[in-house]
Design an enzyme around this catalytic site. Sequence first.
Site, PDB file in Angstrom:
ATOM      1  CG  HIS A  23     -33.905 -18.264 -45.633  1.00 23.17           C
ATOM      2  ND1 HIS A  23     -33.493 -17.396 -46.615  1.00 23.17           N
ATOM      3  CD2 HIS A  23     -34.889 -17.643 -44.948  1.00 23.17           C
ATOM      4  CE1 HIS A  23     -34.188 -16.278 -46.497  1.00 23.17           C
ATOM      5  NE2 HIS A  23     -35.035 -16.396 -45.496  1.00 23.17           N
ATOM      6  CG  ASN A  35     -57.655 -11.482 -49.327  1.00 25.60           C
ATOM      7  OD1 ASN A  35     -57.432 -12.671 -49.229  1.00 25.60           O
ATOM      8  ND2 ASN A  35     -57.431 -10.807 -50.452  1.00 25.60           N
ATOM      9  CB  CYS A  82     -62.264 -12.026 -55.903  1.00 23.62           C
ATOM     10  SG  CYS A  82     -63.024 -10.777 -54.868  1.00 23.62           S
TER      11      CYS A  82
HETATM   12  C1  PEP Z   1     -60.572  -9.338 -50.205  1.00 28.45           C
HETATM   13  O1  PEP Z   1     -60.717  -8.593 -49.237  1.00 28.45           O
HETATM   14  O2  PEP Z   1     -60.609 -10.578 -50.129  1.00 28.45           O
HETATM   15  C2  PEP Z   1     -60.314  -8.771 -51.542  1.00 28.45           C
HETATM   16  C3  PEP Z   1     -60.290  -9.546 -52.604  1.00 28.45           C
HETATM   17  O3  PEP Z   1     -60.049  -7.440 -51.635  1.00 28.45           O
HETATM   18  P1  PEP Z   1     -58.644  -6.774 -51.194  1.00 28.45           P
HETATM   19  O4  PEP Z   1     -57.687  -7.915 -50.987  1.00 28.45           O
HETATM   20  O5  PEP Z   1     -58.260  -5.883 -52.298  1.00 28.45           O
HETATM   21  O6  PEP Z   1     -59.023  -6.060 -49.935  1.00 28.45           O
END
Ligand code: PEP
Length: 580
Positions: free
Chosen positions: A153, A473, A536
Amino acid sequence: DQLIAIFSKLEKHYRDMQDVEFTIENGKLYILQTRSGKRTAPASIKVAIDLVSEKLITKKEALLRIEPEKLDQLLHPTLDPKAKFKYKLIATGLPASPGAGVGEVVFNAETAVKWKEAGKKVILVRAETSPEDISGMNAAQGILTARGGMTSHAAVVARGMGKCCVSGCESIAVSEIEKKFRIGDLIVSEGDLITLDGSTGEVFLGEVPTVNPELSGYFGTIMEWSDKYKKLGVRTNADTPRDAQVARDFGATGIGLCRTEHMFFQADRIFAVRQMILADTAEQRKVALAKIFPMQKNDFLELFKIMKGFPVKIRLLDPPLHEFLPKEKADIEALAREMGITVEKLQDKIDSLHEQNPMMGHRGCRLGISFPEIFEMQVRAIAEAACEVIKKNNVIASEAKQSLIPEIMIPLIGEFNEFKWLKDRLVPVIEDTIKKYGVKMTYEIGTMIEIPRAALTADAIATEADFFSFGTNDLTQMTYGFSRDDAGKFLKDYTDKKILAEDPFKTLDTVGVGRLMKMAVDLGRSTKKKLHIGICGEQGGDPATIKYCHQIGLNYVSCSPYRVPIARLAAAQAAIEADK
Ligand code: PEP
Ligand code: MG
């Protein structure tokens, strides 16, 4: 002589460093087997470069032979080799997670957290760790355990956190109750200073000096070759001057995402931010915004200075407002006093901001539409900071060999009219500022593509947007319908049961989310041929994702500062493989 001649022949034949087994019996040499030798990260770089200088392989082949992920081992501080021998080596365990850690010994997670909050550096020592220790591991500079192997772990979690760890150090007897550990006659108690070398497994008494990673030498050569072949730009996600500086040192040529909300959490400004959120009228809100404005402007000035003319993409406020609100009773009382209202009234207001599904709620551009004065304040702060830099003869632009061009990014756009409505309000703010300063400044206003509808309507959005940046994300969250905050609990079942090969929040799902991205690239460039496009989300630092970004024609990837070298190499590999 015969053996050395055979080594050389084998290495030439296989064009790689060999691990050869041999025996000599009755004066006769027998070669038993040979195979490509296993190697550590520093060795893989040195071997690749040596093979190039011996003209056995090309630079391109050398780059393809280095695993980008392995570079991570080279990016952490290490013990100063000149100083290390002056200190007492008290034990050696397994080199479970690379890097160096120096701190005062603590024996439980709670103390680790408390001492860290009090400004101390600590090393968490346990017989072995379990999930309850996570907060302590997070607070510690390093972790030492008496039991457990390379996949224990402690080892796995520490590697994930990028923290150094020595595990399975069996010569130490840990007494968590007495808060001490013993090695023979030596007793180390809570508060004593020790140093860990997670790359060798060594444990020293005292504070051994550390050195920052050597980014020149062999490592520098690999980075130089990578930059020669890669087509993708590599930017960084950075919200603070410190992150921006680390990323610059690692070779990032721009900021691909500055999440401005992180600047709002600092202790000296959260009060004003809360007043802004809880204001009843636009007038009250403007008073609070006026307090935040100079601090925001200063944030951007700092970033522009560090980035020396390299592009800086600044995203306007994104998360739901209630994330900024006080939760503790004492904080609520203090805020009510400051605002001259009752605790009950304040509590009502806080309750009214509650949302059932905040990730799909009042956030991003939706906030800008309800409260344009927030975005206007941020854009004025960006424009004034940029104009000031440009007015000072643009001196800081020298390194990038170009003039500063601020890039303003609007989050969570799903509809062309959202973007147009906001852009129409923000452009006059920038134009006014330019006039006030009397400078010439180019700027860009673009959008995140993180809602599936934005990808599907990218041709319309591109008529007004100067650039796109994929927020993978949110795009993954909304395409799969997996909550990015909770899916970790069950995604492991998916990968264990081979329903998914990878966690799509770590490695891009090229089949589904990737298809939306490709569609958005093609649609966007059908209206704006040279549309500049990046990524990003977290996946932007993952080698397999970088390969896909190259294939669909993105201009750059943006990732956390420590992943920048990994991304540079992965981008080069993607370009070399595509050319094959
Ligand atoms: C994303 O959604 O990929 C992003 C870069 O913005 P956040 O993670 O701040 O929502
Ligand atoms: Mg997002």
